[in-house]
Write an enzyme that holds these catalytic residues in place. Structure first.
Site, PDB file in Angstrom:
ATOM      1  N   GLU A 295       4.270   5.187  -1.784  1.00  0.00           N
ATOM      2  CA  GLU A 295       5.650   5.518  -1.190  1.00  0.00           C
ATOM      3  C   GLU A 295       5.793   6.384  -0.147  1.00  0.00           C
ATOM      4  OE1 GLU A 295       8.359   5.192  -5.147  1.00  0.00           O
ATOM      5  OE2 GLU A 295       6.998   6.787  -5.216  1.00  0.00           O
TER       6      GLU A 295
ATOM      7  N   GLU B 101       4.364   2.668 -11.826  1.00  0.00           N
ATOM      8  CA  GLU B 101       5.176   3.350 -12.721  1.00  0.00           C
ATOM      9  C   GLU B 101       5.378   2.969 -14.020  1.00  0.00           C
ATOM     10  OE1 GLU B 101       5.638   4.997  -8.274  1.00  0.00           O
ATOM     11  OE2 GLU B 101       5.306   2.975  -9.657  1.00  0.00           O
TER      12      GLU B 101
END
Length: 261
Positions: A114, A134
């Site tokens: 990210e 995740e």
């Protein structure tokens, strides 16, 4: 602010930012995010810096993700605050007027992927690994992964990577458009610096406005984006750099540096 987890160095007109938690594979905890926020502010206010390189300490990991040891005991409110902090810092990095190059050495997973996606250009070492794992940990991407990944590689590929928690190698990241270039680990920083130095050799105001126009265009309709581009284009004609560069071109000589005005 005392920096324990982030190193800020300057090499001429280029700032080199290193996330420095090698024992934790450079994982992002709250303290590291706050230090990153501070460092971005320092770069924003330094008129001598015209480009930035972001990397991780060591050869094994760029950023292995957000710090799971900190996250595992969080409740809903704490988790939301942590996500807001990460998004604030990454968005500030993304909107920095100076181009940012991610030199991705090793793991760029979760928050590492990210933060790399928040940079303008991504150069990966051949041993780099990318992914948004995740959902395998019972959470969603929380620092912009659900938004930036689809903008870079398309919605279908983004959904596949996120839903499967699949990690991919550097060459696959290059194939799908997640990174700009793959080089051997020994050449990573040299390549990033070469690109940074090419950037800073151009007119800084024009580079800044080009970045703003590209970013703005990703968030609005084409007519609004083109109107902003016209404004940016016109603004360049008020700069000394435009006058000097075009005069040098007409006179068939090389401009002797830009003034950033």
């Amino acid at each position: 602010m005392e920096l324990n987890n982030v190193i800020l160095e300057k090499e001429g007109k280029v700032a080199v930012v290193t996330i420095n938690r090698p024992k934790a594979l450079n994982a992002l905890n709250s303290d590291t995010l706050k230090e990153m926020d501070y460092v971005i502010g320092e770069i924003e206010n330094d008129s001598e810096v015209l480009a930035v390189i972001l990397t991780g300490a060591g050869e094994k990991s760029f950023v292995a993700g957000a710090d799971i040891s900190e996250m595992k005991e969080m409740n809903t409110i704490e988790g939301r605050k942590f996500g807001i902090l990460g998004n604030k810092v990454f968005r500030r990095l993304e909107l920095l007027e100076k181009p940012v190059i991610a030199a991705v050495n090793g793991f760029a997973l979760g928050g590492g992927c990210e933060i790399a996606m928040s940079c303008d250009i991504r150069i990966a070492s051949s041993n780099a690994r990318f992914g948004q794992p995740e959902v395998g940990l019972g959470i969603t991407p929380g620092f912009g992964g659900t938004q930036r990944l689809s903008r870079l590689v398309g919605m279908g590929m983004a959904k596949q990577l996120i839903f499967t928690a699949q990690n991919i190698k550097a060459d696959e990241a290059l194939r799908i458009g997640l990174v700009n270039k793959v080089v051997e680990p020994s050449e990573l920083m040299n390549t990033a610096k070469e690109i940074a130095n090419k950037i800073v050799s151009n007119a800084p105001v024009a580079v800044k406005l080009s970045k703003q126009a590209i970013n703005r265009g990703m968030q609005c309709d084409i007519d609004t984006a083109l109107a902003f581009e016209s404004e940016a284009f016109g603004e360049c004609f008020s700069t000394e750099d435009q006058k000097d560069a075009m005069t040098a071109f007409i006179e068939k000589r090389k401009i002797e540096g830009f003034k950033n005005r």
